[in-house]
Design a protein around this motif. Structure first.
Motif, PDB file in Angstrom:
ATOM      1  N   TYR A  54       0.867  -1.176   0.000  1.00 20.64           N
ATOM      2  CA  TYR A  54       0.000   0.000   0.000  1.00 20.64           C
ATOM      3  C   TYR A  54       0.906   1.228   0.000  1.00 20.64           C
ATOM      4  O   TYR A  54       1.836   1.324   0.805  1.00 20.64           O
ATOM      5  N   VAL A  55       0.649   2.155  -0.909  1.00 22.04           N
ATOM      6  CA  VAL A  55       1.504   3.327  -1.074  1.00 22.04           C
ATOM      7  C   VAL A  55       0.680   4.578  -0.860  1.00 22.04           C
ATOM      8  O   VAL A  55      -0.348   4.782  -1.524  1.00 22.04           O
ATOM      9  N   ASN A  56       1.131   5.422   0.053  1.00 19.33           N
ATOM     10  CA  ASN A  56       0.490   6.716   0.276  1.00 19.33           C
ATOM     11  C   ASN A  56       1.596   7.755   0.371  1.00 19.33           C
ATOM     12  O   ASN A  56       2.034   8.122   1.454  1.00 19.33           O
ATOM     13  N   GLY A  57       2.078   8.184  -0.776  1.00 20.14           N
ATOM     14  CA  GLY A  57       3.170   9.149  -0.807  1.00 20.14           C
ATOM     15  C   GLY A  57       3.394   9.653  -2.209  1.00 20.14           C
ATOM     16  O   GLY A  57       2.982   9.019  -3.189  1.00 20.14           O
ATOM     17  N   THR A  58       4.065  10.783  -2.305  1.00 17.72           N
ATOM     18  CA  THR A  58       4.268  11.423  -3.602  1.00 17.72           C
ATOM     19  C   THR A  58       5.572  11.001  -4.252  1.00 17.72           C
ATOM     20  O   THR A  58       5.587  10.574  -5.404  1.00 17.72           O
ATOM     21  N   ARG A  59       6.664  11.077  -3.508  1.00 23.07           N
ATOM     22  CA  ARG A  59       7.982  10.819  -4.092  1.00 23.07           C
ATOM     23  C   ARG A  59       8.527   9.486  -3.599  1.00 23.07           C
ATOM     24  O   ARG A  59       8.659   9.264  -2.394  1.00 23.07           O
ATOM     25  N   LEU A  60       8.875   8.614  -4.552  1.00 21.41           N
ATOM     26  CA  LEU A  60       9.338   7.268  -4.230  1.00 21.41           C
ATOM     27  C   LEU A  60      10.700   7.024  -4.869  1.00 21.41           C
ATOM     28  O   LEU A  60      10.930   7.403  -6.021  1.00 21.41           O
ATOM     29  N   CYS A  61      11.591   6.343  -4.147  1.00 20.43           N
ATOM     30  CA  CYS A  61      12.924   6.051  -4.681  1.00 20.43           C
ATOM     31  C   CYS A  61      12.861   4.862  -5.637  1.00 20.43           C
ATOM     32  O   CYS A  61      11.864   4.149  -5.725  1.00 20.43           O
ATOM     33  N   ILE A  93     -11.029  11.912  10.962  1.00 18.56           N
ATOM     34  CA  ILE A  93      -9.598  11.753  10.694  1.00 18.56           C
ATOM     35  C   ILE A  93      -9.239  10.265  10.675  1.00 18.56           C
ATOM     36  O   ILE A  93      -9.552   9.525  11.595  1.00 18.56           O
ATOM     37  N   GLY A  94      -8.563   9.841   9.617  1.00 18.92           N
ATOM     38  CA  GLY A  94      -8.151   8.445   9.489  1.00 18.92           C
ATOM     39  C   GLY A  94      -9.171   7.539   8.836  1.00 18.92           C
ATOM     40  O   GLY A  94      -8.877   6.369   8.563  1.00 18.92           O
ATOM     41  N   ALA A  95     -10.373   8.064   8.532  1.00 19.37           N
ATOM     42  CA  ALA A  95     -11.411   7.212   7.957  1.00 19.37           C
ATOM     43  C   ALA A  95     -11.008   6.688   6.579  1.00 19.37           C
ATOM     44  O   ALA A  95     -11.218   5.508   6.265  1.00 19.37           O
ATOM     45  N   GLY A  96     -10.430   7.548   5.753  1.00 23.90           N
ATOM     46  CA  GLY A  96     -10.006   7.100   4.429  1.00 23.90           C
ATOM     47  C   GLY A  96      -8.929   6.041   4.492  1.00 23.90           C
ATOM     48  O   GLY A  96      -8.927   5.084   3.703  1.00 23.90           O
ATOM     49  N   ASP A  97      -7.994   6.198   5.428  1.00 24.55           N
ATOM     50  CA  ASP A  97      -6.934   5.199   5.592  1.00 24.55           C
ATOM     51  C   ASP A  97      -7.496   3.880   6.116  1.00 24.55           C
ATOM     52  O   ASP A  97      -7.039   2.805   5.730  1.00 24.55           O
ATOM     53  N   SER A  98      -8.480   3.972   7.015  1.00 23.07           N
ATOM     54  CA  SER A  98      -9.141   2.760   7.509  1.00 23.07           C
ATOM     55  C   SER A  98      -9.819   2.019   6.352  1.00 23.07           C
ATOM     56  O   SER A  98      -9.738   0.784   6.271  1.00 23.07           O
ATOM     57  N   PHE A  99     -10.467   2.774   5.461  1.00 27.91           N
ATOM     58  CA  PHE A  99     -11.111   2.155   4.303  1.00 27.91           C
ATOM     59  C   PHE A  99     -10.074   1.440   3.434  1.00 27.91           C
ATOM     60  O   PHE A  99     -10.278   0.295   3.022  1.00 27.91           O
ATOM     61  N   SER A 100      -8.957   2.105   3.154  1.00 27.99           N
ATOM     62  CA  SER A 100      -7.929   1.509   2.295  1.00 27.99           C
ATOM     63  C   SER A 100      -7.356   0.241   2.912  1.00 27.99           C
ATOM     64  O   SER A 100      -7.121  -0.757   2.214  1.00 27.99           O
ATOM     65  N   ALA A 101      -7.126   0.266   4.232  1.00 29.35           N
ATOM     66  CA  ALA A 101      -6.592  -0.919   4.905  1.00 29.35           C
ATOM     67  C   ALA A 101      -7.574  -2.076   4.823  1.00 29.35           C
ATOM     68  O   ALA A 101      -7.186  -3.226   4.523  1.00 29.35           O
ATOM     69  N   ALA A 102      -8.849  -1.802   5.082  1.00 30.42           N
ATOM     70  CA  ALA A 102      -9.862  -2.858   5.032  1.00 30.42           C
ATOM     71  C   ALA A 102     -10.035  -3.383   3.611  1.00 30.42           C
ATOM     72  O   ALA A 102     -10.229  -4.589   3.395  1.00 30.42           O
ATOM     73  N   LEU A 103      -9.978  -2.484   2.630  1.00 30.21           N
ATOM     74  CA  LEU A 103     -10.077  -2.896   1.223  1.00 30.21           C
ATOM     75  C   LEU A 103      -8.943  -3.843   0.865  1.00 30.21           C
ATOM     76  O   LEU A 103      -9.170  -4.918   0.278  1.00 30.21           O
ATOM     77  N   LEU A 104      -7.720  -3.484   1.232  1.00 26.90           N
ATOM     78  CA  LEU A 104      -6.565  -4.324   0.919  1.00 26.90           C
ATOM     79  C   LEU A 104      -6.664  -5.668   1.636  1.00 26.90           C
ATOM     80  O   LEU A 104      -6.372  -6.722   1.051  1.00 26.90           O
TER      81      LEU A 104
END
Length: 291
Positions: free
Chosen positions: A137-144, A236-247
């Motif tokens: 799961y990726v939540n960020g703009t710049r990745l190496c 706060i955190g609801a969207g992240d909770s959704f993403s975690a449950a989806l995954l």
């Protein structure tokens, strides 16, 4: 909670920020030119990396967290607290400097406005070598480059829709919020996602607060609703909770429609449980750090 092992091919790798959120509870909604009173102000852990990893661990998934913390008092407290909660922090980098808190204005109806400095938004993620995982799961703009190579080899990648000018990244599913795309149609949002993820992208999942989640594959649209809406004073955190449950549901073999349905219900229950909790969250910083 069990003591999870360090990252293995069976871990879920979560790439995202561990934030220190300075939350202002407002007594009235934001409006232009208003003078608004606040009732409470405190700092607690937040960010897409923290919340997503926490919810996956609640669901008994072993998680490897890729993030950064500063070496000051706030950063040391966060590292010690997450270690005590059995987070795998082997890929969390500690950097010199002071923690830059995000200010979150929380309205009485639970809606939040996030204020982030330019320095915080531009933070990047890096690891010294590639990482294996059952899913990413990726939540960020710049990745190496090592992260990008890890994503290319991963069997399943879910990415939060990055704003600004992100690093292109391979992902199977892009999750975003309709609130981030005012005035844009579904096809326009899909084309933007395709430019970021390339041909690997299979689906777009757009959440809309307590309303239906829209699933789209470039041709077909399906709206997935939640059986019961939740009235909460803190989203706060609801969207992240959704993403975690989806995954979590996708790893279990559910279809995207089934996973989105279950993730919506799981997030509603999580919000209800948090509202009903009597004791402060363990992620609240002690007063000597918050002041």
């Amino acid at each position: 909670m069990p003591d999870f092992p360090s990252a293995t091919a069976h871990s879920v790798v979560v790439i995202g920020h561990i934030n220190h959120d300075r939350i202002w509870r407002l007594m009235a909604p934001l409006r232009s030119g208003a003078r608004i009173t606040w009732s409470d102000r405190r700092i607690r852990l937040g960010g897409g990396g923290y919340y997503t990893a926490r919810r996956l661990m609640d669901l008994k998934r072993p998680v490897c967290l890729v993030s950064t913390l500063c070496s000051d008092g706030h950063g040391r407290w966060a590292f010690d607290m997450l270690t005590a909660k059995h987070y795998d922090l082997s890929h969390v980098c500690i950097s010199d400097g002071e923690t830059d808190c995000a200010d979150i204005l929380l309205e009485p109806n639970g809606e939040r406005t996030i204020l982030s400095g330019v320095k915080r938004i531009s933070r990047s993620f890096s690891v010294p070598t590639t990482i294996e995982g059952e899913a990413f799961y990726v939540n960020g703009t710049r990745l190496c480059d090592n992260i990008l190579r890890s994503l290319e080899a991963a069997p399943l990648v879910v990415s939060q829709f990055p704003l600004g000018t992100p690093s292109p990244r391979p992902a199977d599913i892009m999750v975003g919020s309709r609130a981030d795309f005012p005035g844009l149609g579904l096809e326009e949002i899909w084309q933007t996602a395709m430019r970021i993820c390339g041909d690997r992208l299979k689906h777009l999942a757009l959440t809309d607060g307590p309303h239906e989640t829209t699933l789209y594959d470039g041709k077909n649209r399906q709206d997935v609703g939640v059986n019961h809406a939740v009235s909460t004073g803190d989203t706060i955190g609801a969207g992240d909770s959704f993403s975690a449950a989806l995954l979590h549901a996708l790893i279990n073999g559910e279809s995207l429609v089934q996973a989105a349905q279950w993730a919506g219900e799981a997030t509603a229950k999580w919000l209800e449980a948090r509202d009903a909790a009597e004791r402060p969250d363990w992620a609240d910083e002690p007063e000597e750090l918050s002041n």
